[in-house]
Design a protein around this motif. Sequence first.
Motif, PDB file in Angstrom:
ATOM      1  N   ALA A  44       0.830  -1.209   0.000  1.00  0.00           N
ATOM      2  CA  ALA A  44       0.000   0.000   0.000  1.00  0.00           C
ATOM      3  C   ALA A  44       0.862   1.256   0.000  1.00  0.00           C
ATOM      4  O   ALA A  44       0.604   2.207  -0.756  1.00  0.00           O
ATOM      5  CB  ALA A  44      -0.928  -0.001   1.221  1.00  0.00           C
ATOM      6  N   VAL A  45       1.908   1.276   0.822  1.00  0.00           N
ATOM      7  CA  VAL A  45       2.763   2.461   0.911  1.00  0.00           C
ATOM      8  C   VAL A  45       3.596   2.624  -0.360  1.00  0.00           C
ATOM      9  O   VAL A  45       3.769   3.749  -0.853  1.00  0.00           O
ATOM     10  CB  VAL A  45       3.670   2.365   2.161  1.00  0.00           C
ATOM     11  N   VAL A  46       4.104   1.532  -0.922  1.00  0.00           N
ATOM     12  CA  VAL A  46       4.909   1.618  -2.147  1.00  0.00           C
ATOM     13  C   VAL A  46       4.066   2.142  -3.307  1.00  0.00           C
ATOM     14  O   VAL A  46       4.492   3.040  -4.055  1.00  0.00           O
ATOM     15  CB  VAL A  46       5.520   0.248  -2.498  1.00  0.00           C
ATOM     16  N   LEU A  50       4.529   5.764  -5.319  1.00  0.00           N
ATOM     17  CA  LEU A  50       4.699   5.894  -6.769  1.00  0.00           C
ATOM     18  C   LEU A  50       3.686   6.867  -7.357  1.00  0.00           C
ATOM     19  O   LEU A  50       4.023   7.703  -8.202  1.00  0.00           O
ATOM     20  CB  LEU A  50       4.562   4.524  -7.430  1.00  0.00           C
ATOM     21  N   ILE A  51       2.438   6.781  -6.896  1.00  0.00           N
ATOM     22  CA  ILE A  51       1.389   7.684  -7.396  1.00  0.00           C
ATOM     23  C   ILE A  51       1.730   9.129  -7.065  1.00  0.00           C
ATOM     24  O   ILE A  51       1.669  10.023  -7.921  1.00  0.00           O
ATOM     25  CB  ILE A  51       0.027   7.295  -6.799  1.00  0.00           C
ATOM     26  N   LEU A  52       2.112   9.386  -5.806  1.00  0.00           N
ATOM     27  CA  LEU A  52       2.432  10.750  -5.389  1.00  0.00           C
ATOM     28  C   LEU A  52       3.688  11.268  -6.083  1.00  0.00           C
ATOM     29  O   LEU A  52       3.776  12.452  -6.411  1.00  0.00           O
ATOM     30  CB  LEU A  52       2.599  10.800  -3.866  1.00  0.00           C
ATOM     31  N   ALA A  53       4.666  10.379  -6.329  1.00  0.00           N
ATOM     32  CA  ALA A  53       5.883  10.796  -7.027  1.00  0.00           C
ATOM     33  C   ALA A  53       5.583  11.221  -8.457  1.00  0.00           C
ATOM     34  O   ALA A  53       6.147  12.204  -8.954  1.00  0.00           O
ATOM     35  CB  ALA A  53       6.905   9.653  -7.016  1.00  0.00           C
ATOM     36  N   MET A 118      -6.553   1.270   0.681  1.00  0.00           N
ATOM     37  CA  MET A 118      -5.440   1.852   1.425  1.00  0.00           C
ATOM     38  C   MET A 118      -4.585   2.781   0.562  1.00  0.00           C
ATOM     39  O   MET A 118      -4.413   3.967   0.893  1.00  0.00           O
ATOM     40  CB  MET A 118      -4.585   0.736   2.042  1.00  0.00           C
ATOM     41  N   ALA A 119      -4.007   2.264  -0.541  1.00  0.00           N
ATOM     42  CA  ALA A 119      -3.149   3.110  -1.382  1.00  0.00           C
ATOM     43  C   ALA A 119      -3.960   4.249  -2.002  1.00  0.00           C
ATOM     44  O   ALA A 119      -3.575   5.421  -1.952  1.00  0.00           O
ATOM     45  CB  ALA A 119      -2.492   2.273  -2.465  1.00  0.00           C
ATOM     46  N   MET A 120      -5.081   3.890  -2.582  1.00  0.00           N
ATOM     47  CA  MET A 120      -6.034   4.856  -3.159  1.00  0.00           C
ATOM     48  C   MET A 120      -7.408   4.509  -2.605  1.00  0.00           C
ATOM     49  O   MET A 120      -7.823   3.358  -2.741  1.00  0.00           O
ATOM     50  CB  MET A 120      -6.046   4.745  -4.691  1.00  0.00           C
ATOM     51  N   LEU A 156       5.497   8.888   4.724  1.00  0.00           N
ATOM     52  CA  LEU A 156       5.123   7.565   4.231  1.00  0.00           C
ATOM     53  C   LEU A 156       5.772   6.461   5.058  1.00  0.00           C
ATOM     54  O   LEU A 156       5.163   5.414   5.295  1.00  0.00           O
ATOM     55  CB  LEU A 156       5.513   7.420   2.757  1.00  0.00           C
ATOM     56  N   LEU A 157       7.002   6.698   5.522  1.00  0.00           N
ATOM     57  CA  LEU A 157       7.660   5.723   6.396  1.00  0.00           C
ATOM     58  C   LEU A 157       6.900   5.592   7.715  1.00  0.00           C
ATOM     59  O   LEU A 157       6.678   4.473   8.211  1.00  0.00           O
ATOM     60  CB  LEU A 157       9.104   6.138   6.656  1.00  0.00           C
ATOM     61  N   LEU A 158       6.483   6.729   8.282  1.00  0.00           N
ATOM     62  CA  LEU A 158       5.693   6.693   9.514  1.00  0.00           C
ATOM     63  C   LEU A 158       4.355   6.004   9.278  1.00  0.00           C
ATOM     64  O   LEU A 158       3.851   5.288  10.156  1.00  0.00           O
ATOM     65  CB  LEU A 158       5.470   8.117  10.031  1.00  0.00           C
TER      66      LEU A 158
END
Length: 205
Positions: A44-46, A50-53, A118-120, A156-158
């Motif tokens: 989910a975080v990865v 990628l989307i935000l980047a 979660m991711a979106m 994102l790490l948190l």
Amino acid sequence: MTELFISAFITFFVVIDPPGCAPIYASLTGDASFAQRRNMAIRAVVVSALILAVFAIFGEQLLGALSISLDSFRIAGGIMLFMIALEMVFEKRTQRREDRAQEIIDQPEIEDVSIFPMAMPMIAGPGSIAAVMLLMSRSEDVESRLVIMGALGLVLLLTLIGLMLAGPLMRILGGNVEAVVTRLLGVLLGALAVQFVVDGLRGSF
């Protein structure tokens, strides 16, 4: 640069809301094993990163292709973030997330929740996409952009840590502490959103 990092970190932390994502993730993955919860949290975080980047790097070109000025986007994005802030202060955002999570729980055939919801749209939603584009549009050099991306990476790490420790964290914090933190973060986001609108209006007129 320190002020820029702190401002970007607060903005991303408030919009992505790791403390708010953790209990939702815990409820969605209650029947999953530890390994499954860990893998879905990482995925989910990865994916959201990628989307935000993509929007951080190519967002300005996208606005140019649509003939939208940066100042207009600042105003629109500021208004959107302010609406999110109001929902956080009055706990409407939490209720909407819980309703969405309950819909997923009621559909047992859906097991992997890493991509949706979660991711979106919980992590890389409209608010976080608007925030990263707004902050990147205000930076004029590579160093500033790297600072903003560093702040996003830390949040994102948190978020990843919060998702992986969602169950124990909920037992420690409880619902009342989460509600207080959400309201305080909502007030901060409201002030930041107003600043985005003011900057957009100043640039336009």
